[in-house]
Design a protein around this motif. Sequence first.
Motif, PDB file in Angstrom:
ATOM      1  N   ALA A 128       0.857  -1.182   0.000  1.00 48.27           N
ATOM      2  CA  ALA A 128       0.000   0.000   0.000  1.00 48.27           C
ATOM      3  C   ALA A 128       0.892   1.231   0.000  1.00 48.27           C
ATOM      4  N   PHE A 129       0.401   2.306  -0.610  1.00 52.06           N
ATOM      5  CA  PHE A 129       1.183   3.520  -0.781  1.00 52.06           C
ATOM      6  C   PHE A 129       0.376   4.709  -0.280  1.00 52.06           C
ATOM      7  N   GLU A 130       0.972   5.473   0.612  1.00 50.64           N
ATOM      8  CA  GLU A 130       0.304   6.641   1.189  1.00 50.64           C
ATOM      9  C   GLU A 130       1.091   7.896   0.857  1.00 50.64           C
ATOM     10  N   PHE A 131       0.369   8.961   0.470  1.00 52.88           N
ATOM     11  CA  PHE A 131       0.995  10.240   0.148  1.00 52.88           C
ATOM     12  C   PHE A 131       0.245  11.354   0.857  1.00 52.88           C
ATOM     13  N   LEU A 153      -3.299   4.388  -1.829  1.00 52.80           N
ATOM     14  CA  LEU A 153      -3.617   3.417  -2.876  1.00 52.80           C
ATOM     15  C   LEU A 153      -3.205   2.043  -2.364  1.00 52.80           C
ATOM     16  N   PRO A 154      -4.158   1.169  -2.012  1.00 52.31           N
ATOM     17  CA  PRO A 154      -3.823  -0.100  -1.355  1.00 52.31           C
ATOM     18  C   PRO A 154      -4.206  -1.344  -2.157  1.00 52.31           C
ATOM     19  N   TRP A 155      -3.384  -2.338  -2.033  1.00 50.46           N
ATOM     20  CA  TRP A 155      -3.750  -3.698  -2.438  1.00 50.46           C
ATOM     21  C   TRP A 155      -3.843  -4.534  -1.167  1.00 50.46           C
ATOM     22  N   GLY A 156      -4.612  -5.619  -1.218  1.00 54.08           N
ATOM     23  CA  GLY A 156      -4.758  -6.436  -0.028  1.00 54.08           C
ATOM     24  C   GLY A 156      -5.517  -7.711  -0.317  1.00 54.08           C
TER      25      GLY A 156
END
Length: 289
Positions: free
Chosen positions: A54-57, A71-74
């Motif tokens: 997951a990517f956080e900005f 923007l997450p995958w899981g």
Amino acid sequence: MLILMVGLSGSKLWAQGPPFQVDDPVPVDFKHYEFYIFGATDGTPAETDYTGPAFEFNWGAVPRVQLHAVLPWGGINPANKAVYAPAGAGPSAKGLIDMELGAKIAYIKESKYIPQIGTFTMFEMPTGNADKGLGVGHIWYKLPLWLQKNEGKWLFDGGAGETVVPQTGFHDYPYGGFLLKREMNKKLDLAVEVFSHGSEGPIVPQAQASTMLDAGGYWHLKGEEAMQLLFAYGHSIAGRTENYAYLGLYWTWGKDDKKTDDKDKGSDEKKTSLLKNAMFSGHSLKNGF
């Protein structure tokens, strides 16, 4: 329909302040940025779900305001035990889950006797496949109020909020907690938190309320703030059995107006010094020295 009833607990993993579930009311500094890459897990006897990669900005768009995106995958892993049906029944699945957008706003700045107070409104976008249990299927919201106070090497965070989920099989629920952090040295900060949430709905793994005790911290890898390793683990101490874990890397950067001002100040001082020297030199020549 049965797959949809698996629900999604992983969707709440990135809503709080990494690596903890309690957040804070302090936006990213103006003209500064934060970036996280992380993985997390949340599990109950009914289901174990994970988020990652997951990517956080985060962006300090204007003073006291931070814009936020994840923007997450899981994936989901139901226990498939009859006792936990329907929440824990259905096939495993993985893929893109619900994306998060938000804005953190600081309304009251911290002073000697008053804590900083702010909100961090979240909009959970229906990007995950609800038919596979990877999303809710509608936009849902988190509406918290957070407070923070610093005392030397100690930091106190706390607050509460309401999650609003307009979807069949889910319902609105409260959440909140308290965090205590201490700076151990320039490289390491450690913290412990108590975090609680209400029942999230009859078809999700968190069908009952739970209170967790989490511990973790921040290891400064480069400088004091620029790059950090974030970690936390926790387990329920009341209510439904639940565990939580987070591991991630964090970077921050941006324009420092203070440093820019210092450079400008230094440049002005240099110009003044050169001007004085020139004036002194002219004065000396004028007087025959």
